[in-house]
Structures are given as C-alpha cells and as structure tokens.
Design an enzyme around this catalytic site. Structure first.
Site, PDB file in Angstrom:
ATOM      1  N   THR A  10      -3.350  -4.802   1.285  1.00  0.00           N
ATOM      2  CA  THR A  10      -3.995  -4.230   2.461  1.00  0.00           C
ATOM      3  C   THR A  10      -4.518  -5.292   3.433  1.00  0.00           C
ATOM      4  O   THR A  10      -4.644  -6.464   3.091  1.00  0.00           O
ATOM      5  CB  THR A  10      -5.182  -3.343   2.047  1.00  0.00           C
ATOM      6  OG1 THR A  10      -6.192  -4.151   1.446  1.00  0.00           O
ATOM      7  CG2 THR A  10      -4.757  -2.256   1.082  1.00  0.00           C
ATOM      8  N   ASP A  11      -4.835  -4.820   4.627  1.00  0.00           N
ATOM      9  CA  ASP A  11      -5.503  -5.684   5.603  1.00  0.00           C
ATOM     10  C   ASP A  11      -7.009  -5.606   5.356  1.00  0.00           C
ATOM     11  O   ASP A  11      -7.461  -4.961   4.394  1.00  0.00           O
ATOM     12  CB  ASP A  11      -5.117  -5.288   7.029  1.00  0.00           C
ATOM     13  CG  ASP A  11      -5.520  -3.867   7.405  1.00  0.00           C
ATOM     14  OD1 ASP A  11      -6.385  -3.258   6.728  1.00  0.00           O
ATOM     15  OD2 ASP A  11      -4.976  -3.353   8.395  1.00  0.00           O
ATOM     16  N   CYS A  12      -7.797  -6.214   6.210  1.00  0.00           N
ATOM     17  CA  CYS A  12      -9.248  -6.253   5.989  1.00  0.00           C
ATOM     18  C   CYS A  12      -9.896  -4.871   6.085  1.00  0.00           C
ATOM     19  O   CYS A  12     -11.008  -4.683   5.605  1.00  0.00           O
ATOM     20  CB  CYS A  12      -9.911  -7.236   6.949  1.00  0.00           C
ATOM     21  SG  CYS A  12      -9.707  -6.808   8.688  1.00  0.00           S
ATOM     22  N   GLY A  13      -9.199  -3.898   6.641  1.00  0.00           N
ATOM     23  CA  GLY A  13      -9.712  -2.541   6.731  1.00  0.00           C
ATOM     24  C   GLY A  13      -9.304  -1.651   5.568  1.00  0.00           C
ATOM     25  O   GLY A  13      -9.618  -0.466   5.548  1.00  0.00           O
ATOM     26  N   VAL A  15      -6.188  -0.866   4.773  1.00  0.00           N
ATOM     27  CA  VAL A  15      -4.950  -0.148   5.100  1.00  0.00           C
ATOM     28  C   VAL A  15      -3.758  -1.014   4.686  1.00  0.00           C
ATOM     29  O   VAL A  15      -3.754  -2.228   4.926  1.00  0.00           O
ATOM     30  CB  VAL A  15      -4.888   0.169   6.616  1.00  0.00           C
ATOM     31  CG1 VAL A  15      -3.557   0.804   6.991  1.00  0.00           C
ATOM     32  CG2 VAL A  15      -6.047   1.068   7.015  1.00  0.00           C
TER      33      VAL A  15
END
Length: 123
Positions: A10-13, A15
C-alpha cells in the site's frame, strides 16, 4: 487464488499501489502452474507479457483479503489472452486483459500441450 493485502502493498494512505494489482495477477497465473507441480519458467521456455489492458474499479486497502480469478479467453499457437479479475468478497475491484506469448530460446514458439491443459481448465 486468495491474497491478503500487506502494508508493503500500500501507499501511505493504506490503499494498494496501482502496480501491485498486476503483481497479484502475475502470482495467480504462476499459481496455475504450481498447482500442477509445474513451473511457469523452465530453462529457456517461458511466457512473457505482451499486452495489458487494466481497469481499476475500486481501491483495495491494507488487510483486505482479495481473490484473483483467471479465465482463458483466446488461444493461438504461440499466445494466450486471459481475463483476470480481482474481487473483495463479491465486489469486483479490478480487471485486466493480458496477452502472453510463449518463448523458447527467446523466440515465439508453439505452446506445448501440457501447458495448454493448465489453461484449458480455466475457460
């Protein structure tokens, strides 16, 4: 094939990063071979991706359990076209059409019957 989304996907969010959907589909295609006690890569014989058309429908998130479904759509002597879809529960979140070409000694070659049988089961 079931896949759990890990933090590294995932990315930092939280997602799933867009390229990881392709990785999940690649794993599912490889798993078709492993389930039959075969390898998707043997010495100088293997499949390579020629074309991908991807549709990102909804995001997957950290800790989701996803299922990748693979279906053979078209076969030729040296290539295959497959649809691959990723679901979260019963919800379609990603789909792609992928064309793969069989290579032997780095040149397109006729797909061996034993390999075609793997994909025939997924029509």
């Amino acid at each position: 094939m079931k896949i759990r989304v890990y933090y590294e996907d995932t990315d930092c969010g939280g997602v799933v990063y867009h390229s990881n959907y392709l990785n999940f589909c690649e794993r599912a295609r490889s798993e078709l071979f492993f389930q039959k006690g075969l390898s998707p890569h043997n010495e100088d014989e293997f499949f390579v991706v020629k074309k991908i058309e991807a549709d990102y429908i909804k995001p997957a998130r950290f800790a989701d359990v996803l299922e990748v479904k693979t279906q053979l759509i078209k076969q030729k002597n040296t290539s295959l076209v497959m649809n691959q879809e990723i679901y979260r529960a019963d919800e379609l979140i990603f789909r792609m059409a992928v064309t793969v070409v069989f290579l032997k000694a780095m040149k397109p070659a006729k797909i061996p019957l034993k390999l075609m049988e793997i994909f025939d089961e997924n029509r």
